[in-house]
Design an enzyme around this catalytic site. Sequence first.
Site, short mmCIF file in Angstrom:
data_model
loop_
_atom_site.label_atom_id
_atom_site.label_comp_id
_atom_site.label_asym_id
_atom_site.label_seq_id
_atom_site.Cartn_x
_atom_site.Cartn_y
_atom_site.Cartn_z
N HIS A 59 0.86 -1.19 0.00
CA HIS A 59 0.00 0.00 0.00
C HIS A 59 0.89 1.24 0.00
O HIS A 59 1.93 1.29 0.66
CB HIS A 59 -0.88 -0.04 1.26
CG HIS A 59 -1.84 1.08 1.39
ND1 HIS A 59 -1.46 2.35 1.80
CD2 HIS A 59 -3.19 1.14 1.18
CE1 HIS A 59 -2.52 3.13 1.84
NE2 HIS A 59 -3.58 2.43 1.47
N ARG B 10 -2.75 1.16 -4.47
CA ARG B 10 -2.53 -0.28 -4.51
C ARG B 10 -2.73 -0.79 -5.93
O ARG B 10 -3.35 -0.10 -6.75
CB ARG B 10 -3.49 -1.01 -3.55
CG ARG B 10 -3.23 -0.78 -2.09
CD ARG B 10 -4.26 -1.50 -1.23
NE ARG B 10 -5.54 -0.81 -1.24
CZ ARG B 10 -6.70 -1.36 -0.87
NH1 ARG B 10 -6.73 -2.63 -0.50
NH2 ARG B 10 -7.81 -0.66 -0.88
N LYS C 131 -6.20 -0.45 -8.20
CA LYS C 131 -7.10 0.51 -7.56
C LYS C 131 -7.16 1.80 -8.38
O LYS C 131 -6.34 2.03 -9.28
CB LYS C 131 -6.62 0.81 -6.13
CG LYS C 131 -6.72 -0.38 -5.19
CD LYS C 131 -8.16 -0.78 -4.94
CE LYS C 131 -8.27 -1.91 -3.94
NZ LYS C 131 -9.68 -2.28 -3.68
N ASP D 102 -5.78 8.40 -7.03
CA ASP D 102 -6.22 9.22 -5.90
C ASP D 102 -5.17 10.29 -5.65
O ASP D 102 -3.98 9.98 -5.51
CB ASP D 102 -6.40 8.34 -4.65
CG ASP D 102 -6.99 9.09 -3.46
OD1 ASP D 102 -6.79 10.32 -3.36
OD2 ASP D 102 -7.63 8.45 -2.60
N CYS E 188 -4.24 11.97 -3.13
CA CYS E 188 -3.42 11.96 -1.90
C CYS E 188 -2.12 11.19 -2.10
O CYS E 188 -1.12 11.47 -1.43
CB CYS E 188 -4.21 11.39 -0.72
SG CYS E 188 -4.48 9.60 -0.76
N TYR E 189 -2.12 10.23 -3.05
CA TYR E 189 -0.90 9.45 -3.28
C TYR E 189 0.15 10.24 -4.04
O TYR E 189 1.27 9.76 -4.23
CB TYR E 189 -1.23 8.14 -3.99
CG TYR E 189 -2.06 7.23 -3.10
CD1 TYR E 189 -1.50 6.65 -1.97
CD2 TYR E 189 -3.40 7.02 -3.37
CE1 TYR E 189 -2.26 5.87 -1.13
CE2 TYR E 189 -4.18 6.23 -2.52
CZ TYR E 189 -3.60 5.65 -1.41
OH TYR E 189 -4.36 4.88 -0.57
N ASP F 78 -9.66 14.12 -4.21
CA ASP F 78 -9.18 12.81 -4.65
C ASP F 78 -9.10 12.74 -6.17
O ASP F 78 -8.05 12.49 -6.76
CB ASP F 78 -10.15 11.78 -4.05
CG ASP F 78 -10.05 10.38 -4.63
OD1 ASP F 78 -9.35 10.16 -5.62
OD2 ASP F 78 -10.72 9.48 -4.08
N ASP G 153 -11.53 18.36 0.30
CA ASP G 153 -11.42 18.20 1.75
C ASP G 153 -10.01 18.59 2.17
O ASP G 153 -9.12 18.80 1.34
CB ASP G 153 -11.76 16.77 2.19
CG ASP G 153 -10.87 15.71 1.56
OD1 ASP G 153 -9.66 15.73 1.82
OD2 ASP G 153 -11.39 14.85 0.81
N HIS H 188 -7.03 15.83 1.44
CA HIS H 188 -6.51 15.81 0.08
C HIS H 188 -5.84 17.13 -0.29
O HIS H 188 -4.88 17.15 -1.07
CB HIS H 188 -7.63 15.46 -0.90
CG HIS H 188 -7.98 14.01 -0.91
ND1 HIS H 188 -8.97 13.47 -0.10
CD2 HIS H 188 -7.44 12.97 -1.58
CE1 HIS H 188 -9.03 12.17 -0.31
NE2 HIS H 188 -8.12 11.83 -1.19
#
Length: 447
Positions: free
Chosen positions: A216, A258, A261, A264, A266-267, A377, A384, A387
Amino acid sequence: MATQFLTVSQREQWMVESEVFRIYELLVGAPRDVQSQMLELRRDNHLQFLKRGLRQLGPSFCSLDANRPWLCYWIIHSIALLDESLDKELESNTIDFLGRCQDHDGGYGGGPGQMPHLATTYAAVNALITVGGHEALSSINREKLYTFLQRMKHSSGGFRMHDGGEIDVRACYTAISVASILNILDDELVQNVGSYILSCQTYEGGIAGEPGSEAHGGYTFCGLATMILINEVNRLDLPQLIDWLVFRQGKECGFQGRTNKLVDGCYSFWQGGAFALLRRLGSIIDKQLMMPDTGGHCPADSPNTCTGSHKSGGGETLEGASSQVDKASHSRQGGNYNEIGYDFIKRRPDMEPVLHSSALQQYILLCSQVHEGGLRDKPGKPRDYYHTCYCLSGLSVCQYCGSNDEESPPERTAVLGPYSNLLEPIHPLFNLVLDKYEDAHEFFTRS
């Protein structure tokens, strides 16, 4: 493949790709001046969104009652990345509030009167460091916090998140990061942490939250950063870790967390920040690539096999003076772990970045950015503070990823869009704005 035969995951992936590519097609078809506007970081709108949230949150945030220090950190760190500071009233209110979250037996809870937790301890400490100044930094009870970290230490080598809580790589990172920056990291806290994290590196190359789980992005960053801070990063299979990381950046230009998936925002930091760390590990990676029969990592029982080079705090270059294993052994016998983070950021990168920086900046600016303020995201999701924090942190990583010195402005070509998009540089081990980290390092070294 006909759409009626798609799985739920395939259908969701197709929908995300379609929306992202639609946005990119608009960019490609637009005149040059419109392209520049589309790629502009809406700095003023983000600041309004962030400062409004720090003053008051609506009733929908009740579900985050146990995460209030995190809200402080996400918002204050984002403001600092945008090169703004809090007014004196907000600074004072933040210090007072986080002081009421500090448990009398050490550590910080999710709110006043809540049990201390490693995650909210990390968030509170980082928030106070970002506020900066004597009042904020001296409000942290380091003696009691050290006692709390000792209490969270587990026989496996890892840490519990809280009394009776889960043991995972996130707990290891938050404990070791806080101890390192507060100048209280020692042999007792470090003992067997490296072995625990090593047991979480999966066959894919990434790092899972606990042994036997799936690799992850968040845990990979946490595990890699922790291994650097305890001087045992050579024990990881770094080439395999890089192989896993590079394949997490997809055709949408952003990162997934991952395998299989969705992308996103945030990654952008969790994966992008890992690349920023790896840039200073090139000599170890090269050594591992020349030792294929060891499984990638440098064997812990083979001294002088992972010779690297780094600059000490005074700037002196130490070429091949000792192996990483030797240095780790020296630390366990009484060396100073607490200077590792400082020395690391002063070390000249010895590897070219292997993420696609401009592509990631494009995803953040066009797909994660909400023009009214805040980041998200992916398209279709609400903005938010979480993020906003990690998208901006990832954007900063991208802008400086080709620089040999984070304290010097990057070249114009390194910043996608207008150069006014340039953010403050961060220390990637701690995700703190660099000058805030340096002020805290000086304060806690003197104290």
